[in-house]
Design a protein around this motif. Sequence first.
Motif, PDB file in Angstrom:
ATOM      1  N   PHE A 149       1.081  -1.597  -0.102  1.00 36.20           N
ATOM      2  CA  PHE A 149      -0.528  -0.194  -0.259  1.00 36.20           C
ATOM      3  C   PHE A 149       0.911   1.551  -0.270  1.00 36.20           C
ATOM      4  O   PHE A 149       1.923   1.867   0.448  1.00 36.20           O
ATOM      5  N   LEU A 150       0.676   2.187  -1.054  1.00 34.87           N
ATOM      6  CA  LEU A 150       1.528   3.705  -1.219  1.00 34.87           C
ATOM      7  C   LEU A 150       0.745   4.156  -0.667  1.00 34.87           C
ATOM      8  O   LEU A 150      -0.566   4.314  -1.519  1.00 34.87           O
ATOM      9  N   PRO A 151       0.611   5.455  -0.281  1.00 39.96           N
ATOM     10  CA  PRO A 151      -0.178   6.846   0.033  1.00 39.96           C
ATOM     11  C   PRO A 151      -0.058   7.057  -1.598  1.00 39.96           C
ATOM     12  O   PRO A 151       0.374   7.269  -2.172  1.00 39.96           O
ATOM     13  N   PRO A 152      -0.625   8.714  -1.615  1.00 40.13           N
ATOM     14  CA  PRO A 152      -0.791   9.458  -2.296  1.00 40.13           C
ATOM     15  C   PRO A 152       0.488  10.707  -2.642  1.00 40.13           C
ATOM     16  O   PRO A 152       0.852  10.285  -1.807  1.00 40.13           O
ATOM     17  N   GLY A 153       0.652  11.146  -3.907  1.00 39.71           N
ATOM     18  CA  GLY A 153       1.711  11.739  -4.121  1.00 39.71           C
ATOM     19  C   GLY A 153       2.874  10.963  -4.002  1.00 39.71           C
ATOM     20  O   GLY A 153       3.337   9.569  -4.268  1.00 39.71           O
ATOM     21  N   PRO A 158       8.637   6.191   4.070  1.00 40.38           N
ATOM     22  CA  PRO A 158       8.976   5.102   5.112  1.00 40.38           C
ATOM     23  C   PRO A 158       8.326   4.317   4.838  1.00 40.38           C
ATOM     24  O   PRO A 158       6.698   3.737   4.720  1.00 40.38           O
ATOM     25  N   GLY A 159       8.856   2.965   4.918  1.00 44.01           N
ATOM     26  CA  GLY A 159       8.778   1.757   4.809  1.00 44.01           C
ATOM     27  C   GLY A 159       8.416   0.868   6.200  1.00 44.01           C
ATOM     28  O   GLY A 159       9.009   1.368   7.170  1.00 44.01           O
ATOM     29  N   ILE A 160       7.022   0.097   5.910  1.00 45.04           N
ATOM     30  CA  ILE A 160       6.835  -0.540   7.010  1.00 45.04           C
ATOM     31  C   ILE A 160       6.584  -2.221   6.556  1.00 45.04           C
ATOM     32  O   ILE A 160       5.941  -2.085   5.231  1.00 45.04           O
ATOM     33  N   ILE A 161       7.157  -2.932   7.294  1.00 45.77           N
ATOM     34  CA  ILE A 161       6.620  -4.718   7.116  1.00 45.77           C
ATOM     35  C   ILE A 161       5.785  -4.359   7.981  1.00 45.77           C
ATOM     36  O   ILE A 161       6.330  -4.556   9.468  1.00 45.77           O
ATOM     37  N   ASP A 162       4.611  -5.382   7.874  1.00 45.02           N
ATOM     38  CA  ASP A 162       3.230  -5.378   8.917  1.00 45.02           C
ATOM     39  C   ASP A 162       2.997  -7.204   8.532  1.00 45.02           C
ATOM     40  O   ASP A 162       2.500  -7.915   7.648  1.00 45.02           O
ATOM     41  N   LEU A 163       3.824  -8.168   9.611  1.00 41.97           N
ATOM     42  CA  LEU A 163       3.210  -9.219   9.830  1.00 41.97           C
ATOM     43  C   LEU A 163       1.644  -8.934  11.259  1.00 41.97           C
ATOM     44  O   LEU A 163       2.046  -8.585  12.253  1.00 41.97           O
ATOM     45  N   HIS A 164       0.676 -10.354   9.862  1.00 43.74           N
ATOM     46  CA  HIS A 164      -0.249 -10.033  10.935  1.00 43.74           C
ATOM     47  C   HIS A 164      -0.610 -10.932  12.892  1.00 43.74           C
ATOM     48  O   HIS A 164      -1.236 -10.540  12.830  1.00 43.74           O
ATOM     49  N   GLY A 165      -0.302 -12.172  12.954  1.00 43.36           N
ATOM     50  CA  GLY A 165      -0.178 -12.622  14.082  1.00 43.36           C
ATOM     51  C   GLY A 165      -0.357 -14.223  13.025  1.00 43.36           C
ATOM     52  O   GLY A 165       0.561 -14.583  12.570  1.00 43.36           O
ATOM     53  N   TYR A 173      -6.191  -4.701   6.358  1.00 37.29           N
ATOM     54  CA  TYR A 173      -6.409  -3.847   6.954  1.00 37.29           C
ATOM     55  C   TYR A 173      -5.833  -2.976   8.029  1.00 37.29           C
ATOM     56  O   TYR A 173      -6.106  -1.388   7.656  1.00 37.29           O
ATOM     57  N   ARG A 174      -4.866  -2.852   9.209  1.00 35.75           N
ATOM     58  CA  ARG A 174      -3.931  -2.619   9.151  1.00 35.75           C
ATOM     59  C   ARG A 174      -2.814  -1.247   8.360  1.00 35.75           C
ATOM     60  O   ARG A 174      -2.414  -0.374   8.100  1.00 35.75           O
ATOM     61  N   ALA A 175      -1.932  -2.254   7.198  1.00 37.46           N
ATOM     62  CA  ALA A 175      -1.410  -1.340   6.357  1.00 37.46           C
ATOM     63  C   ALA A 175      -2.710  -1.114   5.500  1.00 37.46           C
ATOM     64  O   ALA A 175      -1.369   0.368   5.092  1.00 37.46           O
ATOM     65  N   PHE A 183       2.581   6.909   5.040  1.00 35.00           N
ATOM     66  CA  PHE A 183       3.530   5.029   5.474  1.00 35.00           C
ATOM     67  C   PHE A 183       3.278   4.187   3.725  1.00 35.00           C
ATOM     68  O   PHE A 183       2.055   3.767   3.525  1.00 35.00           O
ATOM     69  N   ALA A 184       4.965   3.417   3.310  1.00 35.53           N
ATOM     70  CA  ALA A 184       4.102   2.905   2.382  1.00 35.53           C
ATOM     71  C   ALA A 184       4.309   1.065   3.600  1.00 35.53           C
ATOM     72  O   ALA A 184       5.358   1.341   4.022  1.00 35.53           O
TER      73      ALA A 184
END
Length: 227
Positions: A149-153, A158-165, A173-175, A183-184
């Motif tokens: 998921f990338l923001p507009p513009g 800044p990058g995040i890797i989301d590990l759900h559980g 949904y969090r990403a 955030f990317a």
Amino acid sequence: MAVTVTLSPGPRCLWDEPVEIAVHGLGPAQPVTLRAGLRDEKGELFQASARYRADAGGQLHLARAPALGGSYSGVEPMGLFWSLRPEKPYWRLVKRDVQTPFRVDLEVYEGHDPQPTKLLARAVHERGFLGPGVRRIPVREGSVRATLFLPPGAGPFPGIIDLHGSGGGLCEYRASLLAGHGFAVLALAYFRFEDLPNELYSLHLEYFEEALNYMLQHPEVYTPLSR
């Protein structure tokens, strides 16, 4: 004067945005019960309710008025949302398709009866997960199974890797919501999804390294070298 429900900033906003609920056209100090209902993508029902009393002018603003009982009590502007409980015991509210919103039905009933029957007003509120301009990009690079998921513009971001559980699958949904805050975010599946292992004990750390390298090499993700 008809009783009406108003929602601010409007009938649709993002899941992590606050909404102000107000009821107009009531009698002075009139007792009412507010109810919220939401069905998840599998059709399971979540509900909340609270008892209120209008002010001397027949207005009710949840940001100022205390709930007198029900699913919660006290001044809780978002109480009808955070107190939603499943009709089916232990059922968890999870958003699986972030491209569609959750619909919340809001109803105002006369009185404080535990089972009120006289409906005074209703409204529909949609709570979405993809902000304006947020880009959703499925990722199938090497062995990586994810959604970026990338923001507009223009980036880089800044990058995040989301590990759900430990439930498995690909949860976005969090990403998707974080991307709306600049955030990317890579929502990374790591087991029980497509051709990934079915159990946690079959994981290899190299998989996460591959996902990290994907983000480091992405042109829209900030690294020290992208200054």
